[in-house]
Design an enzyme around this catalytic site. Structure first.
Site, PDB file in Angstrom:
ATOM      1  N   LYS A  97      23.860  46.457  39.351  1.00 27.74           N
ATOM      2  CA  LYS A  97      24.051  47.887  39.632  1.00 27.74           C
ATOM      3  C   LYS A  97      23.673  48.763  38.424  1.00 27.74           C
ATOM      4  CE  LYS A  97      27.689  47.388  43.140  1.00 27.74           C
ATOM      5  NZ  LYS A  97      29.062  47.799  43.509  1.00 27.74           N
ATOM      6  N   TYR A 131      25.818  50.131  52.826  1.00 28.58           N
ATOM      7  CA  TYR A 131      27.245  50.432  52.728  1.00 28.58           C
ATOM      8  C   TYR A 131      27.763  51.077  54.008  1.00 28.58           C
ATOM      9  CZ  TYR A 131      27.292  49.324  47.699  1.00 28.58           C
ATOM     10  OH  TYR A 131      27.239  48.682  46.478  1.00 28.58           O
ATOM     11  N   PHE A 184      34.846  58.406  49.060  1.00 23.65           N
ATOM     12  CA  PHE A 184      34.080  58.113  47.846  1.00 23.65           C
ATOM     13  C   PHE A 184      32.617  57.775  48.128  1.00 23.65           C
ATOM     14  CE2 PHE A 184      36.177  54.098  49.102  1.00 23.65           C
ATOM     15  CZ  PHE A 184      35.072  53.239  49.199  1.00 23.65           C
ATOM     16  N   THR A 194      36.598  43.402  43.715  1.00 20.66           N
ATOM     17  CA  THR A 194      35.998  44.736  43.576  1.00 20.66           C
ATOM     18  C   THR A 194      36.555  45.521  42.391  1.00 20.66           C
ATOM     19  OG1 THR A 194      35.893  44.716  46.004  1.00 20.66           O
ATOM     20  CG2 THR A 194      35.403  46.799  44.899  1.00 20.66           C
ATOM     21  N   ARG A 229      32.715  40.473  36.890  1.00 19.07           N
ATOM     22  CA  ARG A 229      33.448  41.744  36.820  1.00 19.07           C
ATOM     23  C   ARG A 229      34.645  41.629  35.880  1.00 19.07           C
ATOM     24  NH1 ARG A 229      33.188  42.871  43.360  1.00 19.07           N
ATOM     25  NH2 ARG A 229      31.260  44.127  43.415  1.00 19.07           N
ATOM     26  N   ASN A 269      31.133  48.484  38.987  1.00 11.56           N
ATOM     27  CA  ASN A 269      31.580  47.095  38.835  1.00 11.56           C
ATOM     28  C   ASN A 269      30.411  46.112  38.691  1.00 11.56           C
ATOM     29  OD1 ASN A 269      30.735  47.252  41.443  1.00 11.56           O
ATOM     30  ND2 ASN A 269      32.713  46.824  42.387  1.00 11.56           N
ATOM     31  N   HIS A 314      26.618  43.696  42.922  1.00  6.59           N
ATOM     32  CA  HIS A 314      26.912  43.567  44.347  1.00  6.59           C
ATOM     33  C   HIS A 314      26.611  42.127  44.737  1.00  6.59           C
ATOM     34  CE1 HIS A 314      26.840  43.985  48.697  1.00  6.59           C
ATOM     35  NE2 HIS A 314      25.739  43.261  48.662  1.00  6.59           N
ATOM     36  N   GLU A 365      21.307  41.304  54.615  1.00  7.28           N
ATOM     37  CA  GLU A 365      21.043  41.990  53.340  1.00  7.28           C
ATOM     38  C   GLU A 365      19.779  41.467  52.676  1.00  7.28           C
ATOM     39  OE1 GLU A 365      24.600  41.939  50.924  1.00  7.28           O
ATOM     40  OE2 GLU A 365      25.652  43.275  52.313  1.00  7.28           O
TER      41      GLU A 365
HETATM   42  N1  UDP Z   1      33.775  51.189  45.971  1.00 13.80           N
HETATM   43  C1  UDP Z   1      34.264  52.347  45.400  1.00 13.80           C
HETATM   44  N2  UDP Z   1      35.579  52.698  45.646  1.00 13.80           N
HETATM   45  C2  UDP Z   1      36.398  51.951  46.438  1.00 13.80           C
HETATM   46  C3  UDP Z   1      35.879  50.773  47.012  1.00 13.80           C
HETATM   47  C4  UDP Z   1      34.563  50.417  46.769  1.00 13.80           C
HETATM   48  O1  UDP Z   1      33.556  53.037  44.679  1.00 13.80           O
HETATM   49  O2  UDP Z   1      37.575  52.318  46.621  1.00 13.80           O
HETATM   50  C5  UDP Z   1      32.380  50.784  45.694  1.00 13.80           C
HETATM   51  C6  UDP Z   1      32.275  49.659  44.661  1.00 13.80           C
HETATM   52  O3  UDP Z   1      31.114  49.888  43.874  1.00 13.80           O
HETATM   53  C7  UDP Z   1      32.120  48.459  45.554  1.00 13.80           C
HETATM   54  C8  UDP Z   1      31.265  49.008  46.672  1.00 13.80           C
HETATM   55  O4  UDP Z   1      31.778  50.322  46.890  1.00 13.80           O
HETATM   56  O5  UDP Z   1      31.514  47.377  44.866  1.00 13.80           O
HETATM   57  C9  UDP Z   1      31.319  48.229  47.951  1.00 13.80           C
HETATM   58  O6  UDP Z   1      32.644  48.083  48.377  1.00 13.80           O
HETATM   59  P1  UDP Z   1      33.167  46.706  48.965  1.00 13.80           P
HETATM   60  O7  UDP Z   1      34.532  46.948  49.506  1.00 13.80           O
HETATM   61  O8  UDP Z   1      32.139  46.137  49.880  1.00 13.80           O
HETATM   62  O9  UDP Z   1      33.343  45.814  47.632  1.00 13.80           O
HETATM   63  P2  UDP Z   1      32.487  44.584  47.050  1.00 13.80           P
HETATM   64  O10 UDP Z   1      32.022  43.771  48.219  1.00 13.80           O
HETATM   65  O11 UDP Z   1      31.348  45.167  46.244  1.00 13.80           O
HETATM   66  O12 UDP Z   1      33.451  43.851  46.167  1.00 13.80           O
HETATM   67 MG    MG Z   2      30.980  44.414  49.889  1.00 17.96          MG
END
Ligand code: UDP
Ligand code: MG
Length: 159
Positions: A15, A55, A63, A97, A108, A118, A121, A132
């Protein structure tokens, strides 16, 4: 030797925060050391259409606009990895996350503090990984080759 069973694929994105912090090599190194096979890599700039699809499960969240802005703030490095149960293995390597609660030793957990910023992805299921990988890579951008260290990365009954 038959390596056909080890062709599960997953998508990883380095990222924008990791690009800015100079962590591309550190992150790729962790996947290399794990024994994963990289079959595709490219730097790319994401647009709104792609981010809305990628997303889509977060499109209604408050957000989402800031997440979208963050993901467009620089190019990302997209990678496709292949391996036995690689989707799950990569998720574990990345950690949860919320980076500041992610397990020490994970990407992370070791490299980030934020929920949004974080650093990586990773696809969250075999089904989503398939979608994807297809979203980010054309078939000709994925490479089929023999990785000689599979001899030592996997046991006979895992190949
Ligand atoms: N994200 C965020 N705020 C939140 C949850 C997610 O900014 O409260 C962002 C974060 O960068 C995250 C991405 O959205 O990695 C995708 O969310 P997901 O729940 O799919 O988490 P991941 O699979 O990346 O752990
Ligand atoms: Mg995810």
């Amino acid at each position: 030797m038959n390596f056909d069973g080890i062709n599960e694929k997953t998508l990883v994105l380095v990222k924008p925060d990791a690009i800015q912090r100079g962590l591309i090599g550190e992150i790729i190194g962790r996947f290399e050391r794990k024994g994963l096979k990289m079959i595709g890599i490219k730097m790319m700039s994401l647009d709104d259409d792609l981010l809305k699809n990628h997303y889509s499960h977060l499109a209604d969240k408050p957000f989402f606009p800031s997440l979208s802005k963050f993901m467009k703030s620089s190019p990302v490095v997209a990678m496709c990895y292949e391996g036995l149960e690689v989707v799950n293995a990569v998720r574990l390597l990345c950690g949860i996350t919320k980076s500041r609660e992610a397990e020490a030793g994970s990407i992370r957990g070791d490299l980030a503090m934020s929920v949004s910023c974080n650093v990586v992805h990773a696809s969250d299921s075999v089904e989503n990984a398939k979608k994807e990988v297809e979203r980010f890579f054309k078939p000709e951008e994925l490479h089929d080759y023999r990785k000689s260290d599979y001899e030592h990365v996997y046991a006979e009954d895992e190949k």
